[in-house]
Each structure stands twice: as C-alpha cells, then as structure tokens.
Write a protein that holds these residues in place. Sequence first.
Motif, PDB file in Angstrom:
ATOM      1  N   PHE A  92       0.815  -1.218   0.000  1.00 20.37           N
ATOM      2  CA  PHE A  92       0.000   0.000   0.000  1.00 20.37           C
ATOM      3  C   PHE A  92       0.844   1.261   0.000  1.00 20.37           C
ATOM      4  O   PHE A  92       0.356   2.342   0.294  1.00 20.37           O
ATOM      5  CB  PHE A  92      -0.932   0.022   1.204  1.00 20.37           C
ATOM      6  N   ASN A  93       2.128   1.128  -0.308  1.00 20.32           N
ATOM      7  CA  ASN A  93       3.012   2.287  -0.365  1.00 20.32           C
ATOM      8  C   ASN A  93       3.002   3.059   0.950  1.00 20.32           C
ATOM      9  O   ASN A  93       3.054   4.279   0.966  1.00 20.32           O
ATOM     10  CB  ASN A  93       2.619   3.193  -1.544  1.00 20.32           C
ATOM     11  N   ASP A  94       2.854   2.331   2.055  1.00 20.77           N
ATOM     12  CA  ASP A  94       2.785   2.938   3.388  1.00 20.77           C
ATOM     13  C   ASP A  94       1.713   4.021   3.468  1.00 20.77           C
ATOM     14  O   ASP A  94       1.808   4.954   4.264  1.00 20.77           O
ATOM     15  CB  ASP A  94       4.142   3.521   3.799  1.00 20.77           C
ATOM     16  N   GLY A  95       0.678   3.923   2.630  1.00 22.48           N
ATOM     17  CA  GLY A  95      -0.415   4.885   2.642  1.00 22.48           C
ATOM     18  C   GLY A  95      -0.043   6.251   2.080  1.00 22.48           C
ATOM     19  O   GLY A  95      -0.800   7.204   2.193  1.00 22.48           O
ATOM     20  N   LYS A  96       1.108   6.344   1.447  1.00 20.65           N
ATOM     21  CA  LYS A  96       1.561   7.619   0.892  1.00 20.65           C
ATOM     22  C   LYS A  96       0.893   7.911  -0.446  1.00 20.65           C
ATOM     23  O   LYS A  96       0.346   7.026  -1.084  1.00 20.65           O
ATOM     24  CB  LYS A  96       3.082   7.612   0.721  1.00 20.65           C
ATOM     25  N   ARG A  97       0.976   9.150  -0.866  1.00 20.40           N
ATOM     26  CA  ARG A  97       0.441   9.609  -2.162  1.00 20.40           C
ATOM     27  C   ARG A  97      -1.039   9.289  -2.321  1.00 20.40           C
ATOM     28  O   ARG A  97      -1.500   8.957  -3.397  1.00 20.40           O
ATOM     29  CB  ARG A  97       1.259   9.056  -3.317  1.00 20.40           C
ATOM     30  N   ASN A  98      -1.779   9.382  -1.214  1.00 18.95           N
ATOM     31  CA  ASN A  98      -3.227   9.196  -1.237  1.00 18.95           C
ATOM     32  C   ASN A  98      -3.625   7.845  -1.832  1.00 18.95           C
ATOM     33  O   ASN A  98      -4.623   7.721  -2.536  1.00 18.95           O
ATOM     34  CB  ASN A  98      -3.891  10.347  -2.001  1.00 18.95           C
ATOM     35  N   PHE A  99      -2.834   6.829  -1.551  1.00 14.78           N
ATOM     36  CA  PHE A  99      -3.025   5.496  -2.131  1.00 14.78           C
ATOM     37  C   PHE A  99      -4.432   4.956  -1.901  1.00 14.78           C
ATOM     38  O   PHE A  99      -5.052   4.406  -2.795  1.00 14.78           O
ATOM     39  CB  PHE A  99      -1.995   4.523  -1.545  1.00 14.78           C
ATOM     40  N   PHE A 100      -4.963   5.106  -0.689  1.00 11.67           N
ATOM     41  CA  PHE A 100      -6.251   4.497  -0.347  1.00 11.67           C
ATOM     42  C   PHE A 100      -7.430   5.168  -1.048  1.00 11.67           C
ATOM     43  O   PHE A 100      -8.529   4.625  -1.057  1.00 11.67           O
ATOM     44  CB  PHE A 100      -6.454   4.495   1.169  1.00 11.67           C
ATOM     45  N   ALA A 101      -7.198   6.325  -1.639  1.00 11.82           N
ATOM     46  CA  ALA A 101      -8.248   7.024  -2.381  1.00 11.82           C
ATOM     47  C   ALA A 101      -7.863   7.197  -3.850  1.00 11.82           C
ATOM     48  O   ALA A 101      -8.407   8.049  -4.539  1.00 11.82           O
ATOM     49  CB  ALA A 101      -8.514   8.386  -1.743  1.00 11.82           C
ATOM     50  N   ASP A 102      -6.925   6.385  -4.327  1.00  9.69           N
ATOM     51  CA  ASP A 102      -6.490   6.481  -5.717  1.00  9.69           C
ATOM     52  C   ASP A 102      -7.704   6.376  -6.637  1.00  9.69           C
ATOM     53  O   ASP A 102      -8.499   5.428  -6.524  1.00  9.69           O
ATOM     54  CB  ASP A 102      -5.496   5.358  -6.031  1.00  9.69           C
ATOM     55  N   PRO A 103      -7.886   7.348  -7.544  1.00  9.29           N
ATOM     56  CA  PRO A 103      -9.091   7.346  -8.381  1.00  9.29           C
ATOM     57  C   PRO A 103      -9.221   6.128  -9.292  1.00  9.29           C
ATOM     58  O   PRO A 103     -10.332   5.624  -9.502  1.00  9.29           O
ATOM     59  CB  PRO A 103      -8.977   8.634  -9.193  1.00  9.29           C
ATOM     60  N   ILE A 104      -8.131   5.633  -9.820  1.00  8.56           N
ATOM     61  CA  ILE A 104      -8.199   4.463 -10.712  1.00  8.56           C
ATOM     62  C   ILE A 104      -8.572   3.213  -9.916  1.00  8.56           C
ATOM     63  O   ILE A 104      -9.471   2.467 -10.290  1.00  8.56           O
ATOM     64  CB  ILE A 104      -6.869   4.260 -11.462  1.00  8.56           C
ATOM     65  N   LEU A 105      -7.890   2.995  -8.788  1.00 10.40           N
ATOM     66  CA  LEU A 105      -8.196   1.823  -7.964  1.00 10.40           C
ATOM     67  C   LEU A 105      -9.605   1.914  -7.390  1.00 10.40           C
ATOM     68  O   LEU A 105     -10.317   0.913  -7.294  1.00 10.40           O
ATOM     69  CB  LEU A 105      -7.174   1.682  -6.830  1.00 10.40           C
ATOM     70  N   SER A 106     -10.024   3.122  -7.020  1.00 13.04           N
ATOM     71  CA  SER A 106     -11.380   3.313  -6.478  1.00 13.04           C
ATOM     72  C   SER A 106     -12.441   3.019  -7.532  1.00 13.04           C
ATOM     73  O   SER A 106     -13.461   2.380  -7.246  1.00 13.04           O
ATOM     74  CB  SER A 106     -11.539   4.736  -5.945  1.00 13.04           C
ATOM     75  N   GLU A 107     -12.205   3.456  -8.759  1.00 12.14           N
ATOM     76  CA  GLU A 107     -13.151   3.194  -9.846  1.00 12.14           C
ATOM     77  C   GLU A 107     -13.264   1.697 -10.118  1.00 12.14           C
ATOM     78  O   GLU A 107     -14.364   1.158 -10.279  1.00 12.14           O
ATOM     79  CB  GLU A 107     -12.708   3.923 -11.114  1.00 12.14           C
ATOM     80  N   ILE A 108     -12.136   1.028 -10.165  1.00  7.64           N
ATOM     81  CA  ILE A 108     -12.146  -0.421 -10.375  1.00  7.64           C
ATOM     82  C   ILE A 108     -12.855  -1.098  -9.207  1.00  7.64           C
ATOM     83  O   ILE A 108     -13.640  -2.023  -9.388  1.00  7.64           O
ATOM     84  CB  ILE A 108     -10.711  -0.962 -10.551  1.00  7.64           C
ATOM     85  N   GLY A 109     -12.584  -0.624  -7.999  1.00  6.08           N
ATOM     86  CA  GLY A 109     -13.223  -1.180  -6.812  1.00  6.08           C
ATOM     87  C   GLY A 109     -14.744  -1.084  -6.870  1.00  6.08           C
ATOM     88  O   GLY A 109     -15.448  -2.022  -6.477  1.00  6.08           O
ATOM     89  N   ARG A 110     -15.255   0.031  -7.355  1.00  3.63           N
ATOM     90  CA  ARG A 110     -16.708   0.177  -7.479  1.00  3.63           C
ATOM     91  C   ARG A 110     -17.284  -0.888  -8.418  1.00  3.63           C
ATOM     92  O   ARG A 110     -18.349  -1.450  -8.147  1.00  3.63           O
ATOM     93  CB  ARG A 110     -17.062   1.580  -7.959  1.00  3.63           C
ATOM     94  N   LYS A 111     -16.575  -1.184  -9.478  1.00  8.21           N
ATOM     95  CA  LYS A 111     -17.023  -2.205 -10.433  1.00  8.21           C
ATOM     96  C   LYS A 111     -17.165  -3.571  -9.760  1.00  8.21           C
ATOM     97  O   LYS A 111     -18.087  -4.325 -10.048  1.00  8.21           O
ATOM     98  CB  LYS A 111     -16.037  -2.293 -11.596  1.00  8.21           C
ATOM     99  N   TYR A 112     -16.242  -3.880  -8.851  1.00  5.68           N
ATOM    100  CA  TYR A 112     -16.227  -5.186  -8.184  1.00  5.68           C
ATOM    101  C   TYR A 112     -16.824  -5.140  -6.773  1.00  5.68           C
ATOM    102  O   TYR A 112     -16.802  -6.151  -6.065  1.00  5.68           O
ATOM    103  CB  TYR A 112     -14.789  -5.713  -8.100  1.00  5.68           C
ATOM    104  N   GLU A 113     -17.313  -3.963  -6.368  1.00  4.96           N
ATOM    105  CA  GLU A 113     -17.832  -3.753  -5.011  1.00  4.96           C
ATOM    106  C   GLU A 113     -16.763  -4.057  -3.965  1.00  4.96           C
ATOM    107  O   GLU A 113     -17.004  -4.739  -2.967  1.00  4.96           O
ATOM    108  CB  GLU A 113     -19.103  -4.573  -4.781  1.00  4.96           C
ATOM    109  N   LYS A 114     -15.570  -3.537  -4.222  1.00  4.60           N
ATOM    110  CA  LYS A 114     -14.429  -3.700  -3.323  1.00  4.60           C
ATOM    111  C   LYS A 114     -13.758  -2.338  -3.134  1.00  4.60           C
ATOM    112  O   LYS A 114     -14.007  -1.395  -3.875  1.00  4.60           O
ATOM    113  CB  LYS A 114     -13.410  -4.695  -3.910  1.00  4.60           C
TER     114      LYS A 114
END
Length: 83
Positions: free
Chosen positions: A14-36
Amino acid sequence: MKEYGVVSEAWAPFNDGKRNFFADPILSEIGRKYEKSATQVALRWNIQRGVVVIPKSVHEDRMKQNIDIFDFTLSQDVLGNII
C-alpha cells in the motif's frame, strides 16, 4: 524468477499509505465495479500476478478487508490497466 523458483514479495503493497493510495481514483473506480475497496483491488492485483503480499494492520476491520479478496477476479483488461 520462475526458472529459479523465486517468488516476489510485496512488503509494503500500500506504499505505506503515501500519495493518497487508499483514495487512488483508478483503484477506487475499479473497486466500485467489483464492489471492493481500492485496497482490495491492489491486493488482488498483486495476488493474481503471483506476488506474495504482506499487508500490515493493527485494525481488525482492515485485517478482515485484507483477507476478503478471494471472492473476485480482476479481468485481463483491468490487470493491464493498473500500473
């Protein structure tokens, strides 16, 4: 690495939570698709690529979320779009 039986290991997936990793727009968008969550997408991405992940958390809810990644599979398109 396969030739020598070496397995990659992600000590800080998780990159030690740096660079706003947990709210990354690409990962968040993919997560919505899979409900994750973005976190679960990142873990699943590593697992599907054969990387051993060692996510660190002292929070029970996050530990449960970290293990809840085996009920979905990222498509080949998604795997190729996450860098």
